[in-house]
Design an enzyme around this catalytic site. Structure first.
Site, mmCIF file in Angstrom:
data_model
loop_
_atom_site.group_PDB
_atom_site.id
_atom_site.type_symbol
_atom_site.label_atom_id
_atom_site.label_comp_id
_atom_site.label_asym_id
_atom_site.label_seq_id
_atom_site.Cartn_x
_atom_site.Cartn_y
_atom_site.Cartn_z
ATOM 1 N N CYS A 114 22.061 6.871 113.165
ATOM 2 C CA CYS A 114 21.152 6.437 114.224
ATOM 3 C C CYS A 114 21.542 5.045 114.745
ATOM 4 O O CYS A 114 22.603 4.867 115.330
ATOM 5 C CB CYS A 114 19.722 6.523 113.701
ATOM 6 S SG CYS A 114 18.469 6.686 114.970
ATOM 7 N N HIS A 115 20.703 4.028 114.523
ATOM 8 C CA HIS A 115 21.002 2.654 114.931
ATOM 9 C C HIS A 115 21.774 1.892 113.842
ATOM 10 O O HIS A 115 22.184 0.761 114.062
ATOM 11 C CB HIS A 115 19.711 1.896 115.260
ATOM 12 C CG HIS A 115 19.053 2.340 116.528
ATOM 13 N ND1 HIS A 115 18.293 3.490 116.606
ATOM 14 C CD2 HIS A 115 19.061 1.806 117.772
ATOM 15 C CE1 HIS A 115 17.847 3.636 117.845
ATOM 16 N NE2 HIS A 115 18.296 2.629 118.576
#
Length: 186
Positions: A114-115
C-alpha cells in the site's frame, strides 16, 4: 498451514498510529501460521492504533518491541504495512530508515504494501527497483528513481542484490503473504 518457515524470523515495523489493520494483522498471523517467529516493532513500542480504510479507528495492538531496540541481523525479512499516517510517520523515523538500509545492504527480503513503499524512498533504496503500491504513491516512487511501477497483485524485484516484494491494497494480502513466505523459505 505448513511449517516451512520454522526457524525463520520476520520483523514487521510500524509507527504507533494510522496502521492499516489488515496489513499488520494478516501478515502477522499468516507468517506465524507458516511457522516463522514474527516480531512487531513500533516507533515508540507499546500500544499501536490500527485503522480500517485509513479513516476508521479499529483495534489497538501491542507491539513487541521499540524500533530502536532491534537490529536487522536478528531477522530474515522485513515487512512494512501501509496506512497513510503509518507510512508517512515511519518514513521520518531514523530507526526505521536505518533498519531498511541494513536489510538492503545485507541482501535480505523487504516486503511493503500500500503506502509502505514511501518509507523506501526516504531510506534511499528505491532506485532501480520495479514495484507496485497504492496507486497514489506511484508518482513519488517514479520521481525517486524506481525503474518502473506495475499495477499487479504482487510484484517481486531482485534488482540491486536484494528482494523487494510489493502489493497494492489489503485485497492483495493473500498473494503478498504467500510471496513473503516463499522468498523467506528460499
Amino acid at each position: 498451514m505448513s511449517s516451512h518457515l520454522n526457524g525463520k524470523k520476520i520483523l514487521i515495523i510500524t509507527s504507533n498510529t494510522g496502521i492499516e489493520r489488515d496489513e499488520l494483522l494478516k501478515p502477522l498471523d499468516a507468517l506465524r501460521g507458516y511457522g516463522a517467529t514474527v516480531t512487531h516493532a513500533s516507533s515508540k513500542g507499546g500500544t499501536t492504533q490500527t485503522f480500517v480504510g485509513d479513516t476508521e479507528k479499529d483495534k489497538t495492538v501491542e507491539s513487541d518491541v521499540q524500533l530502536s531496540d532491534v537490529v536487522s541481523s536478528d531477522f530474515d525479512a522485513l515487512v512494512i504495512p501501509g496506512g497513510t499516517v503509518n507510512a508517512d510517520t515511519l518514513r521520518q523515523d531514523a530507526a526505521a530508515l536505518r533498519l531498511i538500509k541494513d536489510f538492503t545492504e545485507a541482501g535480505k527480503t523487504i516486503a511493503a504494501i500500500c503506502h509502505g513503499p514511501w518509507t523506501l524512498i526516504d531510506a534511499g533504496v528505491i532506485k532501480g527497483k520495479t514495484l507496485t503500491s497504492y496507486k497514489s504513491v506511484r508518482i513519488d516512487l517514479e520521481n525517486a528513481g524506481a525503474a518502473g511501477w506495475v499495477d499487479a497483485e504482487v510484484k517481486q524485484c531482485q534488482a540491486n542484490g536484494w528482494t523487494l516484494i510489493t502489493s497494492r491494497t489489503p485485497d492483495d494480502l493473500p498473494a503478498f503473504n504467500e510471496a513473503i513466505a516463499k522468498a523467506v523459505a528460499g
